[in-house]
Write a protein that holds these residues in place. Sequence first.
Motif, PDB file in Angstrom:
ATOM      1  N   GLU A 154      98.920 124.293  22.632  1.00 60.77           N
ATOM      2  CA  GLU A 154     100.227 124.117  21.887  1.00 60.77           C
ATOM      3  C   GLU A 154     100.262 124.872  20.527  1.00 60.77           C
ATOM      4  OE1 GLU A 154     101.012 119.988  21.058  1.00 60.77           O
ATOM      5  OE2 GLU A 154     101.524 119.546  23.591  1.00 60.77           O
ATOM      6  N   ALA A 155     101.377 125.123  19.611  1.00 61.64           N
ATOM      7  CA  ALA A 155     101.402 125.914  18.480  1.00 61.64           C
ATOM      8  C   ALA A 155     100.242 125.416  17.566  1.00 61.64           C
ATOM      9  CB  ALA A 155     102.760 125.684  18.164  1.00 61.64           C
ATOM     10  N   PRO A 156     100.000 126.192  16.703  1.00 60.77           N
ATOM     11  CA  PRO A 156      99.102 125.794  15.954  1.00 60.77           C
ATOM     12  C   PRO A 156      99.578 124.879  14.629  1.00 60.77           C
ATOM     13  CG  PRO A 156      99.717 128.141  15.403  1.00 60.77           C
ATOM     14  CD  PRO A 156     100.196 127.697  16.693  1.00 60.77           C
ATOM     15  N   VAL A 157      98.939 123.836  14.187  1.00 60.32           N
ATOM     16  CA  VAL A 157      99.305 123.019  13.254  1.00 60.32           C
ATOM     17  C   VAL A 157      98.459 122.774  11.967  1.00 60.32           C
ATOM     18  CG1 VAL A 157     100.207 121.470  14.814  1.00 60.32           C
ATOM     19  CG2 VAL A 157      97.641 120.980  14.211  1.00 60.32           C
ATOM     20  N   TYR A 158      98.919 122.350  10.809  1.00 62.17           N
ATOM     21  CA  TYR A 158      98.085 122.192   9.545  1.00 62.17           C
ATOM     22  C   TYR A 158      96.819 121.514  10.097  1.00 62.17           C
ATOM     23  CZ  TYR A 158     102.160 123.345   6.680  1.00 62.17           C
ATOM     24  OH  TYR A 158     103.228 123.840   6.117  1.00 62.17           O
ATOM     25  N   ALA A 159      95.667 122.036   9.652  1.00 63.56           N
ATOM     26  CA  ALA A 159      94.371 121.499   9.859  1.00 63.56           C
ATOM     27  C   ALA A 159      94.262 119.955   9.601  1.00 63.56           C
ATOM     28  CB  ALA A 159      93.300 122.267   9.171  1.00 63.56           C
ATOM     29  N   ALA A 160      94.926 119.447   8.750  1.00 65.94           N
ATOM     30  CA  ALA A 160      94.939 118.076   8.548  1.00 65.94           C
ATOM     31  C   ALA A 160      95.409 117.286   9.809  1.00 65.94           C
ATOM     32  CB  ALA A 160      95.851 117.723   7.541  1.00 65.94           C
ATOM     33  N   TYR A 161      96.366 117.651  10.691  1.00 66.75           N
ATOM     34  CA  TYR A 161      96.849 117.071  11.650  1.00 66.75           C
ATOM     35  C   TYR A 161      95.650 117.111  12.534  1.00 66.75           C
ATOM     36  CZ  TYR A 161     101.610 117.271  10.136  1.00 66.75           C
ATOM     37  OH  TYR A 161     102.796 117.321   9.445  1.00 66.75           O
ATOM     38  N   ALA A 162      94.913 118.066  12.718  1.00 64.06           N
ATOM     39  CA  ALA A 162      93.705 118.265  13.705  1.00 64.06           C
ATOM     40  C   ALA A 162      92.665 117.316  13.276  1.00 64.06           C
ATOM     41  CB  ALA A 162      93.129 119.500  14.050  1.00 64.06           C
ATOM     42  N   MET A 163      92.618 117.174  12.035  1.00 73.27           N
ATOM     43  CA  MET A 163      91.471 116.219  11.648  1.00 73.27           C
ATOM     44  C   MET A 163      91.960 114.743  11.868  1.00 73.27           C
ATOM     45  SD  MET A 163      90.266 115.469   7.508  1.00 73.27           S
ATOM     46  CE  MET A 163      91.635 114.413   7.213  1.00 73.27           C
ATOM     47  N   PHE A 164      93.182 114.357  11.539  1.00 64.06           N
ATOM     48  CA  PHE A 164      93.974 113.142  11.936  1.00 64.06           C
ATOM     49  C   PHE A 164      93.544 112.677  13.194  1.00 64.06           C
ATOM     50  CE2 PHE A 164      97.248 113.826   8.329  1.00 64.06           C
ATOM     51  CZ  PHE A 164      96.362 113.404   7.578  1.00 64.06           C
TER      52      PHE A 164
END
Length: 337
Positions: free
Chosen positions: A221-231
């Motif tokens: 999917e589209a990239p996201v802020y790294a914070a969302y990946a960390m969550f």
Amino acid sequence: MSSWYRPDPLTRDLIHLINARRHDHGDADAAVDTLQAFLDQDREQDLLTVLAALDEEMAEWLFDLLAEGACSVVIDGDPEEKPTYAVLAALELPLQANLRLPLGLKIDPVATSDLLHKHLHLPSGTVVMVEPRLLTDATLDLLTLHALHEHISALADSQRRQCMAARLHPPVESTAYLIFELIGSPEPGLPESIEEEDRQALLAGLVAQCGELAPAPQMIEAPVYAAYAMFDAQNAVRLHRLADETVAVWRDLEPAVRARIIVHLHTQCGNGVYMPVWTDLFDPELPDDYGPVWTSPDVWVFTADLPIEWPGEMLTNRLLAEGCTRFENHIVEAPEN
């Protein structure tokens, strides 16, 4: 005589921005500045405590601003010119099953930078920097919003790029994250979509560099802020650990007791954004006032954009895989619900 506690100036700013949002005259830029000041002081836990206490609409607003504040900073420049940004981003990628240890997950930062620039259709002049290894969920779990913000702030100040993780930890789920930075971006956000042709070409280029990736472009999917990946990574690791601990305690019981034990999976409804999950073991033959045989510590998970049933379903699947078939899901609603 009781003492009166006066909040510090930053806490008062946070209260003010929340009240302003409630009355529909909030300033998003000012809110991001306040949240970044909290992260600069390593007061992430204060923000998460507030996040857990807000109603759903306010919690979703703060959750998204917190991710932006942690991962998108203004680069100092001429105040008369349009601002540019340093943005810390993540792209979730599928991993092959049955990976061999030690993990490789190495990629070519230069080639990957070119891939991202081309297939995300980034503006010219935007510099793309790439973490030289894909990070697993168990690796991202060890990071914090403060660490993410400190990393991207250093790059915005033209400091040398540092790797975000000294070593990789085996993944809990078959997922890896490509972490990259956009330096000099004209916008504080990220592309909201990837065309199918770009999705396939991007993954093909990454698979050519790292054979541990699975050729499944439909998963990207589209990239996201790294914070969302960390969550997301923290959710996966915390729930798997909760399942592991619950199963371990269940297995240590005497066979006769284990056969009649019911596992209760509790999800605190709360605001549906950040809430606790826990388990207990209940023996139906004991008196009602005895309570559970064992209760786990609370595990806090981020559930924005996820169904309220998701934590219970994930835990249920793990328990079934371990041979535990007697369980109940309990969604514990807040009094106002």
